[in-house]
Design an enzyme around this catalytic site. Structure first.
Site, PDB file in Angstrom:
ATOM      1  N   PHE A 259      36.699  42.784  63.651  1.00 14.80           N
ATOM      2  CA  PHE A 259      37.610  41.764  64.178  1.00 14.80           C
ATOM      3  C   PHE A 259      37.450  40.473  63.367  1.00 14.80           C
ATOM      4  O   PHE A 259      36.322  40.024  63.135  1.00 14.80           O
ATOM      5  CB  PHE A 259      37.301  41.519  65.661  1.00 14.80           C
ATOM      6  CG  PHE A 259      38.344  40.712  66.369  1.00 14.80           C
ATOM      7  CD1 PHE A 259      39.565  41.273  66.696  1.00 14.80           C
ATOM      8  CD2 PHE A 259      38.115  39.388  66.696  1.00 14.80           C
ATOM      9  CE1 PHE A 259      40.535  40.523  67.357  1.00 14.80           C
ATOM     10  CE2 PHE A 259      39.077  38.633  67.345  1.00 14.80           C
ATOM     11  CZ  PHE A 259      40.293  39.207  67.675  1.00 14.80           C
TER      12      PHE A 259
ATOM     13  N   ASP B   5      29.070  43.411  68.999  1.00 13.50           N
ATOM     14  CA  ASP B   5      30.172  42.766  69.703  1.00 13.50           C
ATOM     15  C   ASP B   5      30.766  43.811  70.646  1.00 13.50           C
ATOM     16  O   ASP B   5      31.277  44.851  70.205  1.00 13.50           O
ATOM     17  CB  ASP B   5      31.209  42.264  68.696  1.00 13.50           C
ATOM     18  CG  ASP B   5      32.322  41.459  69.372  1.00 13.50           C
ATOM     19  OD1 ASP B   5      32.576  41.684  70.568  1.00 13.50           O
ATOM     20  OD2 ASP B   5      32.948  40.634  68.683  1.00 13.50           O
TER      21      ASP B   5
HETATM   22  C1  LIG Z   1      38.840  39.716  71.595  1.00 11.80           C
HETATM   23  C2  LIG Z   1      37.715  39.703  70.628  1.00 11.80           C
HETATM   24  C3  LIG Z   1      37.009  38.530  70.362  1.00 11.80           C
HETATM   25  C4  LIG Z   1      37.483  37.253  70.974  1.00 11.80           C
HETATM   26  O1  LIG Z   1      36.723  36.157  70.613  1.00 11.80           O
HETATM   27  P1  LIG Z   1      36.999  34.761  71.347  1.00 11.80           P
HETATM   28  O2  LIG Z   1      36.031  33.849  70.728  1.00 11.80           O
HETATM   29  O3  LIG Z   1      36.784  34.997  72.810  1.00 11.80           O
HETATM   30  O4  LIG Z   1      38.422  34.394  71.086  1.00 11.80           O
HETATM   31  C5  LIG Z   1      35.903  38.605  69.533  1.00 11.80           C
HETATM   32  N1  LIG Z   1      35.546  39.772  68.953  1.00 11.80           N
HETATM   33  C6  LIG Z   1      36.228  40.913  69.176  1.00 11.80           C
HETATM   34  C7  LIG Z   1      35.788  42.181  68.549  1.00 11.80           C
HETATM   35  C8  LIG Z   1      37.340  40.902  70.008  1.00 11.80           C
HETATM   36  O5  LIG Z   1      38.034  42.020  70.211  1.00 11.80           O
END
Ligand SMILES: *Cc1c(COP(=O)(O)O)cnc(C)c1O
Length: 411
Positions: free
Chosen positions: A124, A195
């Site tokens: 991501f 994550d």
């Molecule tokens: C949705 C998502 C995020 C979101 O990060 P924010 O800081 O809450 O916007 C982070 N990592 C992954 C893999 C995600 O799918």
């Protein structure tokens, strides 16, 4: 499976009743609970309680009287049950991106002679951007190496400080073997950061058994915490004394109300905190986490896998292949999170046309149609109907209209 058989499945589904705990709009099939979870019915009453009784009536005394100050660790302790951690290892705080910054810094500090952060090319973007920014802030002493998923084990070497991965890929839904990759990292003397944004609340996890080091995850996806809900952060108990995070705010201090001149980290997971917690958001997140804890984790996973299989079968069985819809997710449910993605060159307008019909998924560039199956509130018949709508939109070219091709800010 026929539509009738789907209805039968829903009648015998052991967790079907949980759907009644959510407010879902009529005539809508919501397949985006992996991006923004649906709202539990109990959330509105809780927000009212916090705003009306606590904030407006009890004002600042609420920090003690209503335990506001304890919320980040209390909610963290509940999330811990969903990810196989101890209650003392998780805090609900900040955003996933900010938490990643904190744990990545801490992990790099714990491996001072090593230079490499290893991740996956398709990770991501916020994870990659965060690593990039931190590397720069640390004077470019580290490098971020990105490889394809299947090359990860071979790329872990004795210069690797941290293996930083997302458990469930946001595009394909492909699931990493968290335990095996953690063990491979440890064999090479590296630490791991997982994550869990697309895992927590949908895929049962056991961070303790996997011997995981650090993790972060999202509160507004399968945890149903509401838009922009606080995220969470996990630090294994054995690392907490060594855990030094860079955002040394007063609420991570050993004695915030001693107002000392210099920073002393709190013992335990509290040192992961930084500033004043968003109480309304944390209250909503607690209700969301409770909505997941109310269901059996194995039953959730079993249903999630069945819904994904059903969607693939229904799309392919109705001729998806001839319509150039190509499966972008693992076919084997045990290698998949709680989503199924298909590729199509006209993915964007197809998704907009589906949304116009009340079937809500999302689009991820360049050509991914993404459908999330939150097993708490999605029925088999919803999945069947969504597949039929997808086939019809592609077959009839209903997507081929100017209004479906205009890109919005959020896709
Ligand atoms: C949705 C998502 C995020 C979101 O990060 P924010 O800081 O809450 O916007 C982070 N990592 C992954 C893999 C995600 O799918």
């Amino acid at each position: 499976m026929t539509r009738e058989e789907c209805l039968t499945r829903d009648r015998v589904d052991p967790i079907a009743a949980h759907r009644g705990n959510f407010t879902l709009p009529p005539n809508t099939i919501y397949l985006d609970g992996n991006s923004l979870g649906a709202m539990p019915k109990a959330t509105m009453a809780r927000l009212e309680e916090v705003a009306r009784r606590q904030w407006s009536a009890d004002l600042i005394t609420s920090w003690n009287r209503h335990g506001w100050i304890d919320l980040p660790l209390r909610v963290g302790g509940k999330i811990a049950r969903l990810i196989g951690a101890e209650a003392t290892e998780v805090a609900a705080t900040d955003s996933t991106s900010v938490n990643l910054f904190k744990v990545l810094y801490a992990a790099l500090e714990m491996r001072p002679t090593r230079r490499k952060i290893l991740s996956e090319r398709g990770n991501f973007p916020t994870d990659l951007y965060t690593a990039e920014g931190l590397t720069k802030a640390l004077g470019n002493r580290h490098r971020l190496e990105l490889v394809e998923a299947d090359k990860l084990p071979a790329a872990i070497d004795d210069d690797t400080a941290v293996v930083m991965l997302t458990h469930v890929n946001y595009r394909s839904g492909a699931l990493h073997d968290l335990k095996a990759l953690t063990a491979a990292a440890h064999d090479a003397g590296a630490l791991t950061i997982w994550d869990l944004a697309h895992s927590a609340g949908a895929v049962p996890l056991d961070l303790t058994r996997a011997n995981a080091d650090f993790a972060v995850g999202c509160g507004y996806k399968y945890l149903n915490g509401g838009p922009g809900a606080p995220a969470f952060l996990y630090v294994a108990g054995r690392h907490q004394a060594e855990f030094v995070q860079p955002l040394t705010g007063w609420l991570g201090h050993a004695a915030p109300f001693a107002f000392e001149t210099s920073y002393r980290p709190a013992p335990g997971i509290a040192r992961a905190l930084c500033g004043t917690p968003p109480i309304l958001s944390l209250a909503a997140l607690e209700v969301g986490v409770d909505s997941v804890l109310a269901a059996d984790a194995q039953a959730l996973r079993a249903k999630s896998m069945a819904l994904g299989d059903l969607f693939i079968d229904a799309v392919e069985g109705q001729g998806g292949d001839q319509l150039a819809l190509r499966l972008a997710s693992p076919r084997d449910a045990t290698h998949r999170g709680s989503q199924v993605s298909f590729r199509h060159a006209e993915g964007y307008p197809i998704m907009q046309a589906l949304i116009a019909r009340g079937v809500i998924g999302d689009f991820r560039t360049p050509d991914i149609l993404r459908f999330g199956f939150a097993p708490l509130y999605i029925r088999h018949v919803d999945v069947w109907d969504a597949a039929a709508a997808l086939i019809d939109v592609v077959k009839s070219r209903a997507w081929d209209r100017p209004e479906f091709k205009r890109r919005a800010a959020v896709t």
